[in-house]
Write an enzyme that holds these catalytic residues in place. Structure first.
Site, short mmCIF file in Angstrom:
data_model
loop_
_atom_site.label_atom_id
_atom_site.label_comp_id
_atom_site.label_asym_id
_atom_site.label_seq_id
_atom_site.Cartn_x
_atom_site.Cartn_y
_atom_site.Cartn_z
N MET A 78 0.68 -1.08 0.35
CA MET A 78 -0.11 0.10 -0.17
C MET A 78 0.82 1.78 0.09
SD MET A 78 -2.81 -0.99 3.06
CE MET A 78 -3.72 0.42 1.98
N HIS A 79 0.61 2.39 0.10
CA HIS A 79 0.70 3.07 0.03
C HIS A 79 1.24 4.14 -0.64
CE1 HIS A 79 -1.10 3.48 3.92
NE2 HIS A 79 -0.16 2.17 4.71
N ASP A 237 -2.84 -4.68 0.23
CA ASP A 237 -2.19 -6.59 0.84
C ASP A 237 -2.86 -6.83 1.67
OD1 ASP A 237 -0.79 -4.23 2.44
OD2 ASP A 237 1.46 -5.34 1.61
#
Length: 493
Positions: A78-79, A237
């Site tokens: 992520m991110h 995830d």
């Protein structure tokens, strides 16, 4: 029908092929490296992701009944900030979730804009790893690249774009950008204004199981597939891992021991941590979750084993470790800074308590215990909100170690379930695909039917008590050492 689940991890892309009954026919893993251009930075080339995913798909589908493959689901780290220009080309290497360069930008958001206002806009406060902080960093430090931005993507969504040509994301992954109003599931106009971007640059957000497109004809030819394969939006995830471990429904908990570590607690309703330690995100089941995240978990053990001890025989190093809860050595697990609970990109790892009798096994045990204590911090934050999970599933590479699972169960004081399918995120992504393609009415039904517990570690009263005392000691380490983590001192070191 057959379904493919893919997880674009930090260190590897993992793929699996399963049928609608959840039986996994084949798994494939493709490793790739992380680049650390400067201290505290972490980057990857998105093209490397795509090449590895394609090679993984070729290997996964070889000698399989390709005409029965109905759908693909994706999960991913992520991110991360992936930027495309107007021609659809990657502008610069992706800035990853565990990158700590945007410290000043994070401070600006939390102090100048204010934590309360940012949380009002998004449901969360700023962390250096979040996408919004990275965008502000890019605008200041790489204005030429910023001016080229046409599309802003998250890692897994770049793979979806390359596979289908569709520009989209899902609610769970969008939640981690700090550009998303999580409660109302829409992009935040206020945060877009603060970051100097427009909504046209951002992907369309949808539910994780929604079909967003099909494999392009070019990809099908390369994979030697003649039929049509649907692609669902997928999930971040941790949300995908929660689906893959059956963490669906109110107050269910999953612990992940991957490169980073997380505690994930599902919820039927949106809720916020008033202490701003935990993240409030959308879940891939259509509801919400609270999550605590530490930046270095299994990666601490990998660093200790491979970089320091120079061995890949993890089992040998853990063999014979005894006297749990009595270790005099303690380890602070902040190799890449820390997110929850300290929100400090400058924090670093440390061993404390060694003497002339300290052994290699004690140091190894300290690393595993330190990660468990770090995750306990997030559990305590969750308990402060009134959330009291009684047991949890556990997944990730580190969870393959029985010793580590035993440590975790006793540090947390909870029963820990290991699932039959160990590839939580990829398995969860495949479940999303199966649901999207109509094999199940909803995610809850799919998770209940397809996720099964393999074994359970039960906490031991004496060990729980010992680790409670150890945890109290652990909590004193970061405040005592914080002065040594000053950014200027580290830069001069």
């Amino acid at each position: 029908m057959l379904f493919i689940g893919m997880d674009l991890g930090t260190s590897a892309g993992k793929l699996l092929l399963m049928n609608e009954n959840g039986e996994v026919y084949k798994t494939v893993s493709k490793q790739y490296a992380v680049s650390f251009p400067q201290r505290g930075w972490a980057e990857q080339n998105p093209e490397i992701w795509f090449q590895n995913i394609i090679e993984g798909l070729k290997e996964l589908t070889a000698n399989q009944e390709k005409d029965k493959i109905a759908g693909i689901g994706l999960s991913g780290q992520m991110h991360g900030l992936v930027l495309l220009d107007k021609e659809g080309k990657v502008i610069r290497p992706a800035i990853l979730w565990n990158d700590g360069r945007a410290e000043e930008e994070t401070d600006y958001l939390n102090r100048e804009i204010g934590k309360e206002r940012v949380a009002q806009y998004t449901g969360n406060i700023a962390f250096t790893g979040f996408t919004a902080s990275k965008i502000r960093w890019l605008k200041k430090h790489e204005p030429e690249n910023f001016s080229k931005i046409c599309k802003i993507m998250l890692p897994k969504d770049y793979i979806t774009f390359r596979l289908t040509g569709v520009f989209c994301t899902d609610f769970s992954d969008a939640s981690g950008t700090l550009l998303f109003d999580v409660k109302n599931k829409r992009w935040s106009k206020e945060m877009m204004r603060i970051c100097g971007i427009s909504e046209t640059m951002l992907p369309k957000p949808v539910e994780s199981w929604e079909i967003v497109g099909e494999l392009t004809k070019e990809i099908c030819r390369e994979l030697e597939i003649s039929g049509t394969i649907k692609v669902v939006a997928g999930a971040g995830d941790n949300a995908a891992a929660a689906i893959g471990t059956g963490t669906v429904g109110n107050n269910r908990c999953n612990i992940s021991l991957g490169t980073g570590g997380t505690i994930f607690i599902s919820s039927d309703t949106f809720r916020m941590d008033e202490g701003y330690v935990l993240h409030s995100f959308a879940h891939a089941d259509g509801k919400y979750h609270l999550m605590g995240c530490m930046l270095s978990a299994a990666s601490c053990n990998k660093w200790w084993m491979e970089s320091v001890l120079e061995t890949e025989n993890y089992g040998k190093e853990q063999k014979g470790i005894r006297h749990l809860g009595e270790n005099k050595v303690m380890y602070l697990p902040y190799l890449m800074g820390e997110r929850c609970p300290h929100n400090d990109p400058n924090a670093r790892a440390a061993f404390v308590g060694m003497d002339m009798n300290t052994s290699r096994k004690e140091m190894t045990l300290a690393v595993m215990e330190g990660v468990a204590f770090g995750l306990r911090d997030s559990l305590e934050a969750a308990r402060m909100t009134g959330v009291m999970p009684k047991r949890a599933s556990i997944c990730g590479g580190g969870a393959k170690s029985f010793l580590w699972r035993r440590i975790m169960a006793n540090v947390m004081g909870m029963e820990l379930d290991s699932m039959e399918q160990e590839e939580g995120p990829a398995y969860g992504a495949a479940i999303l695909a199966a649901t999207g393609c109509g094999s199940y009415a909803n995610i809850k039904e799919a998770a209940e039917k397809l996720t099964k517990v393999k074994c359970t570690v039960v906490p031991e009263t004496k060990l729980v008590d010992r680790y409670e005392s150890q945890y109290i000691r652990f909590k004193e380490l970061y405040p005592a050492l914080k002065q040594f983590f000053d950014r200027k001192k580290w830069q001069g070191a």
